[in-house]
Design a protein around this motif. Structure first.
Motif, PDB file in Angstrom:
ATOM      1  N   VAL A 202       0.836  -1.205   0.000  1.00  0.00           N
ATOM      2  CA  VAL A 202       0.000   0.000   0.000  1.00  0.00           C
ATOM      3  C   VAL A 202       0.871   1.255   0.000  1.00  0.00           C
ATOM      4  CG1 VAL A 202      -1.616   1.371   1.378  1.00  0.00           C
ATOM      5  CG2 VAL A 202      -2.013  -1.073   1.056  1.00  0.00           C
ATOM      6  N   LEU A 203       1.942   1.238   0.786  1.00  0.00           N
ATOM      7  CA  LEU A 203       2.826   2.408   0.823  1.00  0.00           C
ATOM      8  C   LEU A 203       3.481   2.632  -0.540  1.00  0.00           C
ATOM      9  CD1 LEU A 203       4.523   2.157   4.340  1.00  0.00           C
ATOM     10  CD2 LEU A 203       2.335   3.188   3.677  1.00  0.00           C
ATOM     11  N   GLU A 204       3.830   1.554  -1.217  1.00  0.00           N
ATOM     12  CA  GLU A 204       4.364   1.694  -2.575  1.00  0.00           C
ATOM     13  C   GLU A 204       3.322   2.299  -3.511  1.00  0.00           C
ATOM     14  OE1 GLU A 204       7.397  -1.605  -3.929  1.00  0.00           O
ATOM     15  OE2 GLU A 204       5.711  -2.566  -2.927  1.00  0.00           O
ATOM     16  N   GLU A 205       2.106   1.774  -3.427  1.00  0.00           N
ATOM     17  CA  GLU A 205       1.045   2.214  -4.348  1.00  0.00           C
ATOM     18  C   GLU A 205       0.672   3.673  -4.120  1.00  0.00           C
ATOM     19  OE1 GLU A 205      -2.005  -0.526  -3.368  1.00  0.00           O
ATOM     20  OE2 GLU A 205      -0.915  -2.279  -4.164  1.00  0.00           O
ATOM     21  N   THR A 206       0.697   4.110  -2.868  1.00  0.00           N
ATOM     22  CA  THR A 206       0.271   5.470  -2.538  1.00  0.00           C
ATOM     23  C   THR A 206       1.428   6.462  -2.518  1.00  0.00           C
ATOM     24  OG1 THR A 206       0.463   4.998  -0.164  1.00  0.00           O
ATOM     25  CG2 THR A 206      -1.695   4.643  -1.195  1.00  0.00           C
ATOM     26  N   GLY A 207       2.663   5.966  -2.602  1.00  0.00           N
ATOM     27  CA  GLY A 207       3.826   6.847  -2.582  1.00  0.00           C
ATOM     28  C   GLY A 207       4.125   7.440  -1.221  1.00  0.00           C
ATOM     29  N   MET A 208       3.640   6.784  -0.139  1.00  0.00           N
ATOM     30  CA  MET A 208       3.905   7.275   1.210  1.00  0.00           C
ATOM     31  C   MET A 208       5.107   6.540   1.804  1.00  0.00           C
ATOM     32  SD  MET A 208       0.209   7.856   3.083  1.00  0.00           S
ATOM     33  CE  MET A 208      -0.244   6.122   3.070  1.00  0.00           C
ATOM     34  N   PRO A 209       6.135   7.253   2.248  1.00  0.00           N
ATOM     35  CA  PRO A 209       7.234   6.580   2.948  1.00  0.00           C
ATOM     36  C   PRO A 209       6.823   6.181   4.354  1.00  0.00           C
ATOM     37  CG  PRO A 209       7.576   8.947   2.962  1.00  0.00           C
ATOM     38  CD  PRO A 209       6.360   8.706   2.113  1.00  0.00           C
ATOM     39  N   ALA A 210       7.486   5.157   4.875  1.00  0.00           N
ATOM     40  CA  ALA A 210       7.350   4.799   6.282  1.00  0.00           C
ATOM     41  C   ALA A 210       8.374   5.615   7.061  1.00  0.00           C
ATOM     42  CB  ALA A 210       7.599   3.307   6.485  1.00  0.00           C
ATOM     43  N   SER A 211       7.892   6.467   7.964  1.00  0.00           N
ATOM     44  CA  SER A 211       8.782   7.269   8.795  1.00  0.00           C
ATOM     45  C   SER A 211       9.035   6.508  10.092  1.00  0.00           C
ATOM     46  CB  SER A 211       8.151   8.636   9.092  1.00  0.00           C
ATOM     47  OG  SER A 211       8.109   9.432   7.925  1.00  0.00           O
ATOM     48  N   LEU A 212      10.268   6.057  10.273  1.00  0.00           N
ATOM     49  CA  LEU A 212      10.641   5.264  11.437  1.00  0.00           C
ATOM     50  C   LEU A 212      11.407   6.167  12.402  1.00  0.00           C
ATOM     51  CD1 LEU A 212      11.894   2.017   9.623  1.00  0.00           C
ATOM     52  CD2 LEU A 212       9.558   2.751  10.119  1.00  0.00           C
ATOM     53  N   HIS A 213      10.713   6.671  13.399  1.00  0.00           N
ATOM     54  CA  HIS A 213      11.314   7.599  14.356  1.00  0.00           C
ATOM     55  C   HIS A 213      12.009   6.818  15.464  1.00  0.00           C
ATOM     56  CE1 HIS A 213      11.828  10.743  17.318  1.00  0.00           C
ATOM     57  NE2 HIS A 213      11.411  11.655  16.453  1.00  0.00           N
ATOM     58  N   PHE A 214      13.230   7.225  15.809  1.00  0.00           N
ATOM     59  CA  PHE A 214      13.926   6.470  16.857  1.00  0.00           C
ATOM     60  C   PHE A 214      13.109   6.490  18.145  1.00  0.00           C
ATOM     61  CE2 PHE A 214      17.131  10.002  18.463  1.00  0.00           C
ATOM     62  CZ  PHE A 214      16.158  10.557  19.267  1.00  0.00           C
ATOM     63  N   GLY A 215      13.151   5.359  18.838  1.00  0.00           N
ATOM     64  CA  GLY A 215      12.409   5.225  20.087  1.00  0.00           C
ATOM     65  C   GLY A 215      10.944   4.887  19.923  1.00  0.00           C
ATOM     66  N   SER A 216      10.460   4.796  18.686  1.00  0.00           N
ATOM     67  CA  SER A 216       9.026   4.582  18.478  1.00  0.00           C
ATOM     68  C   SER A 216       8.581   3.169  18.823  1.00  0.00           C
ATOM     69  CB  SER A 216       8.638   4.920  17.036  1.00  0.00           C
ATOM     70  OG  SER A 216       9.448   4.230  16.111  1.00  0.00           O
TER      71      SER A 216
END
Length: 390
Positions: A202-216
């Motif tokens: 889905v992220l590929e299809e929608t062009g949304m990156p996964a934001s991986l914040h430290f400590g999350s």
């Protein structure tokens, strides 16, 4: 060449403090009593959610204070400057700081919604998560759509719900989803499994990156080494001050990066993009060198990609982000100048508000103009699909 007036700074990592009515204004009636609300507790403002009280950590709202006044104690809203929780005031603070636009992570829910993930009542958790998402798009970002960039939380405890919520939020204009820097500490399948593949698609299809914040993920390096084979093994002394954890936080994303580089996920999802929020960039050249060395020697007998170097995968899929990182800027070519973004971290303790533009100008003083433009603006606009409006 120094930072120029035509360079617009785009922060890929800021934070917002939820105002007291965020959830109560949006939850269905049946969830309001147990849903998140602010309580007065011994003169402090605390979040109460499903019978548990959570503090508003002081370090999360220190913009405008000197380091000598930083602290971990809970704070009241009156103790914060209004830009922490009011989007109109936030834009004024961005103007003062010389920042054009910002992607803002949650505070009360945790950077990737860990509070809701750990909730026993998952119906309440999902309703609260959707309330936050709607607040972020419809209130926070809608107040200044060319300045505030929509971000979405996901119900990580349910992959099908996560897929649907990612689709819903993409349709509402979200530019990224926030996701744990490691699912394992949350009791979830790792990046090495195929469990997350429907979401990555889905992220590929929608062009949304996964934001991986430290400590999350809730893992605090220096205090408990979750990835150890020995449960509860310590990386440092058990009586180490919290300063050790603060200094080591970015190492979360070193582990995350190595996990993903050797996971097979990136080969199955060639268009997946990953932002390493608040992770710094100075460590990236060595980690890539080490991963390539490991790949050269050990790909012959392990179940890892035989044909693609980890460093090649990094430069196709990852975005490094920094606030102050002299070593990383000096070694930007080894990272990939087109893969580096800047972050402000307002109103947290790593932020240098209201001097962000001045600090960035000093950090990039010896960097060519075309590279400065990429680092402070165009890389972020490309990653987040957030073009200039004028």
């Amino acid at each position: 060449m120094p930072l120029q007036d035509h360079h617009q700074i785009i922060s890929v990592d800021d934070h917002l403090i939820e105002h007291p009515r965020v959830f109560q204004d949006r939850l269905p009636q049946r969830f309001k009593e147990a849903g998140p609300k602010i309580r007065e507790v011994e003169g402090k403002h605390m979040w109460e959610y499903d019978g548990t009280v959570y503090p508003t950590i002081g370090l999360n709202a220190v913009a405008g204070k000197p380091p000598s006044e930083f602290g971990m104690d809970p704070v009241r809203y009156e103790d914060m400057i209004p830009g922490c929780y009011d989007p109109v005031e936030r834009v004024k603070d961005m103007d003062l700081d010389g920042v054009q636009a910002a992607l803002c992570f949650p505070s009360f829910p945790g950077f990737a919604g860990g509070i809701f993930h750990r909730s026993q009542d998952k119906d309440l958790a999902f309703a609260s998560l959707q309330a936050w998402n709607d607040f972020n798009v419809d209130e926070w970002c809608a107040s200044a759509p060319d300045r505030l960039i929509p971000l979405a939380l996901l119900p990580t405890w349910d992959i099908d719900l996560s897929v649907r919520e990612a689709q819903r939020m993409a349709s509402k204009g979200a530019r990224s989803v926030t996701f744990p820097d490691s699912p394992v500490p949350l009791g979830l399948p790792s990046f090495h499994s195929e469990h997350w593949d429907p979401l990555w698609s889905v992220l590929e299809e929608t062009g949304m990156p996964a934001s991986l914040h430290f400590g999350s993920s809730g893992y605090v390096p220096g205090f408990s080494f979750i990835n150890s084979r020995v449960a509860g093994a310590e990386m440092t002394a058990p009586d180490a001050p919290f300063a050790v954890a603060i200094a080591a936080f970015a190492t979360n994303l070193m582990w995350t990066t190595m996990d993903l580089l050797f996971s097979g996920t990136l080969q199955r999802h060639p268009n997946l993009q990953i932002s390493l929020a608040e992770g710094g960039i100075g460590w990236i050249p060595y980690v890539l060198e080490r991963c390539d060395q490991t790949w050269e020697k050990h790909r012959w007998y392990q179940k890892i990609d035989f044909d693609t170097r980890p460093s090649e995968l990094f430069r196709k899929h990852f975005w490094g982000c920094f606030i102050e990182d002299t070593f990383g800027v000096a070694n930007r070519q080894k990272i990939g100048v087109d893969r580096i973004c800047i972050e402000i971290d307002y109103p947290h303790s790593d932020s240098v508000w209201p001097n962000s533009r001045k600090v960035a100008a000093a950090a990039l003083a010896e960097v060519p103009d075309d590279e400065v433009e990429m680092i402070v603006e165009t890389n972020a606009r490309r990653m987040l699909n957030f073009p200039r409006r004028s």
